[in-house]
Design a protein around this motif. Structure first.
Motif, PDB file in Angstrom:
ATOM      1  N   TYR A  80     -20.385 -43.209   3.781  1.00 45.86           N
ATOM      2  CA  TYR A  80     -21.692 -43.062   3.615  1.00 45.86           C
ATOM      3  C   TYR A  80     -21.984 -42.285   5.282  1.00 45.86           C
ATOM      4  CZ  TYR A  80     -22.119 -46.872   0.934  1.00 45.86           C
ATOM      5  OH  TYR A  80     -22.283 -48.285  -0.378  1.00 45.86           O
ATOM      6  N   PHE A  81     -23.365 -41.120   4.492  1.00 50.48           N
ATOM      7  CA  PHE A  81     -23.227 -40.506   6.223  1.00 50.48           C
ATOM      8  C   PHE A  81     -24.649 -40.421   6.296  1.00 50.48           C
ATOM      9  CE2 PHE A  81     -19.214 -38.722   5.107  1.00 50.48           C
ATOM     10  CZ  PHE A  81     -18.595 -38.048   5.591  1.00 50.48           C
ATOM     11  N   GLY A  82     -25.266 -40.680   6.999  1.00 45.43           N
ATOM     12  CA  GLY A  82     -26.663 -41.154   7.418  1.00 45.43           C
ATOM     13  C   GLY A  82     -26.796 -40.978   9.269  1.00 45.43           C
ATOM     14  N   ARG A  88     -28.604 -46.264   9.413  1.00 49.06           N
ATOM     15  CA  ARG A  88     -28.632 -47.850  10.415  1.00 49.06           C
ATOM     16  C   ARG A  88     -28.521 -48.512   9.066  1.00 49.06           C
ATOM     17  NH1 ARG A  88     -32.483 -46.241  13.601  1.00 49.06           N
ATOM     18  NH2 ARG A  88     -32.032 -46.051  15.601  1.00 49.06           N
ATOM     19  N   LEU A  89     -28.851 -48.322   7.522  1.00 48.53           N
ATOM     20  CA  LEU A  89     -28.761 -48.756   6.210  1.00 48.53           C
ATOM     21  C   LEU A  89     -27.730 -48.661   5.815  1.00 48.53           C
ATOM     22  CD1 LEU A  89     -32.199 -47.724   5.043  1.00 48.53           C
ATOM     23  CD2 LEU A  89     -31.733 -50.315   5.672  1.00 48.53           C
ATOM     24  N   ALA A  90     -27.000 -47.452   6.028  1.00 49.77           N
ATOM     25  CA  ALA A  90     -25.390 -47.181   5.667  1.00 49.77           C
ATOM     26  C   ALA A  90     -24.693 -48.101   6.584  1.00 49.77           C
ATOM     27  CB  ALA A  90     -24.731 -45.623   6.128  1.00 49.77           C
ATOM     28  N   VAL A  91     -24.646 -48.239   8.014  1.00 50.57           N
ATOM     29  CA  VAL A  91     -23.645 -49.059   8.210  1.00 50.57           C
ATOM     30  C   VAL A  91     -23.590 -50.998   7.957  1.00 50.57           C
ATOM     31  CG1 VAL A  91     -23.176 -50.289  10.265  1.00 50.57           C
ATOM     32  CG2 VAL A  91     -24.234 -47.655  10.758  1.00 50.57           C
ATOM     33  N   VAL A 107     -11.980 -48.737   2.607  1.00 46.71           N
ATOM     34  CA  VAL A 107     -12.914 -48.592   1.054  1.00 46.71           C
ATOM     35  C   VAL A 107     -14.120 -48.028   1.085  1.00 46.71           C
ATOM     36  CG1 VAL A 107     -12.660 -49.484  -1.016  1.00 46.71           C
ATOM     37  CG2 VAL A 107     -10.760 -49.791   0.445  1.00 46.71           C
ATOM     38  N   VAL A 108     -14.469 -48.395   1.647  1.00 47.76           N
ATOM     39  CA  VAL A 108     -16.285 -47.811   1.777  1.00 47.76           C
ATOM     40  C   VAL A 108     -16.568 -48.160   3.883  1.00 47.76           C
ATOM     41  CG1 VAL A 108     -18.683 -48.328   1.586  1.00 47.76           C
ATOM     42  CG2 VAL A 108     -17.395 -49.209  -0.003  1.00 47.76           C
ATOM     43  N   VAL A 109     -17.412 -46.811   4.566  1.00 52.29           N
ATOM     44  CA  VAL A 109     -17.506 -46.809   5.472  1.00 52.29           C
ATOM     45  C   VAL A 109     -18.735 -45.682   5.895  1.00 52.29           C
ATOM     46  CG1 VAL A 109     -15.670 -45.269   7.430  1.00 52.29           C
ATOM     47  CG2 VAL A 109     -14.455 -46.316   5.607  1.00 52.29           C
ATOM     48  N   ALA A 110     -18.666 -46.382   6.634  1.00 48.65           N
ATOM     49  CA  ALA A 110     -20.364 -45.954   7.055  1.00 48.65           C
ATOM     50  C   ALA A 110     -20.055 -44.988   8.866  1.00 48.65           C
ATOM     51  CB  ALA A 110     -21.554 -46.586   7.335  1.00 48.65           C
ATOM     52  N   HIS A 111     -20.864 -43.084   8.613  1.00 48.90           N
ATOM     53  CA  HIS A 111     -20.894 -43.134   9.832  1.00 48.90           C
ATOM     54  C   HIS A 111     -22.290 -42.533   9.686  1.00 48.90           C
ATOM     55  CE1 HIS A 111     -16.658 -42.118   8.643  1.00 48.90           C
ATOM     56  NE2 HIS A 111     -16.798 -41.859   6.965  1.00 48.90           N
ATOM     57  N   MET A 112     -22.601 -42.802  10.791  1.00 48.48           N
ATOM     58  CA  MET A 112     -24.009 -42.422  12.067  1.00 48.48           C
ATOM     59  C   MET A 112     -23.558 -42.456  12.689  1.00 48.48           C
ATOM     60  SD  MET A 112     -26.892 -44.963  11.917  1.00 48.48           S
ATOM     61  CE  MET A 112     -27.945 -44.069  13.609  1.00 48.48           C
TER      62      MET A 112
END
Length: 314
Positions: A80-82, A88-91, A107-112
């Motif tokens: 996820y990128f946001g 913040r929702l992605a994280v 496996v599921v990674v958030a990039h803020m």
């Protein structure tokens, strides 16, 4: 007396399109004259728009889930990128998958945009850096999925990430609230949540954020179900990291296997606390070692493991 309002701003400011999320909502023009109860009722009525917006894109979201399932099963990952609210929702969504579904890290990674500090502080110009987005996506490969989240559909950080991900062969997706999103050209899957103008003009932490949260919930939950992280509607992959979750684990075992509390506790002890192993052991009436082997052969799916053992389904 109602206040006089000038004409609502047009869709175009000069030659520049004004996104729906930045336009003014007719229903909230008298917002600052409403009672507290009336404000809350208005917000609640507009939240229903977010729910409907997510329901309307179910086919596109399902297609994205199917793509992600195939790639994760091949060893790929979802990113996820946001920025701001979207980031913040992605994280939040990525962080909750570990305790809920015991998904492996990575496996599921958030990039803020702006990094960890941006979770609680505004980081100046973080979302405006295309290069930062590119750097965050630099490790992606052909088996990965890159999902950009931006209400406006134009955040440079997200654009940089999607451009880099596409160049590296990843499947790219954009989740926005703008039918004319500038970044749509970078997305293999373009998902538009039509939430329209906000109660407080431009405050996309409201309807737009709610819709993005619902879309992420739906995407990640459907992904986890498809990967065998549930059995029936039971959270059989839950990680028991505290007393509440330990009680939940025991309750799930009792519900799924039809055992008593004492029997369930004994089963979990024999299974070294692994709820899935305990369930397969009880339902299929097999030794713990055989249950563990059946789950390994079924990629961790209780349903598939039981099918392989010719045991009853949920």
């Amino acid at each position: 007396m109602a206040m006089h309002h000038p004409a609502l701003e047009p869709l175009l400011e000069g030659d520049v399109y004004v996104p729906e999320t930045e336009q003014r909502l007719t229903e909230s023009l008298e917002l600052d004259s409403l009672s507290t109860t009336e404000i809350l009722a208005l917000l609640a009525s507009q939240d229903r728009v977010a729910v409907d917006a997510v329901a309307a894109v179910a086919p596109q979201l399902a297609g994205l889930v199917d793509v992600a399932v195939g790639r994760v099963l091949r060893g790929g990952s979802v990113h996820y990128f946001g920025a701001g609210t979207s980031g913040r929702l992605a994280v939040l969504d990525a962080a909750e998958l570990l305790p809920t579904f015991n998904i492996e890290p990575g496996v599921v990674v958030a990039h803020m945009a702006g990094g960890a500090r941006a979770l609680v502080h505004a980081v100046e110009n973080a979302e405006d850096s295309v290069d930062d987005g590119r750097r965050e996506a630099a490790t992606l490969g052909a088996d990965d999925v890159a999902i950009g989240l931006t209400a406006s559909g134009s955040t440079p950080f997200v654009g940089g990430a999607l451009a880099q991900a596409r160049e590296l062969g990843a499947h790219t997706a954009l989740i926005s609230c703008n039918p004319r999103a500038a970044l749509a050209a970078l997305a293999d899957t373009d998902i538009v949540l039509r939430t329209g103008p906000e109660v407080v003009t431009g405050s996309t932490r409201l309807k737009a954020g709610t819709a993005e949260k619902l879309a992420l919930n739906g995407f990640s939950t459907a992904l986890m179900v498809a990967l065998g992280r549930t059995w029936s509607n039971l959270m059989v992959s839950v990680v028991a990291t505290n007393e509440k979750l330990r009680r939940r684990t025991l309750r799930i075992l009792m519900q799924s296997a039809g055992v008593s509390q004492s029997e369930g506790a004994e089963l979990l002890t024999r299974a070294d606390g692994d709820l899935k192993v305990a369930i397969v052991t009880a339902v299929a009436a097999v030794p713990v070692d055989r249950a563990r082997a059946a789950l390994a052969a079924a990629n961790g799916s209780v349903r598939a493991a039981l099918a392989g053992l010719d045991a009853p389904s949920a």
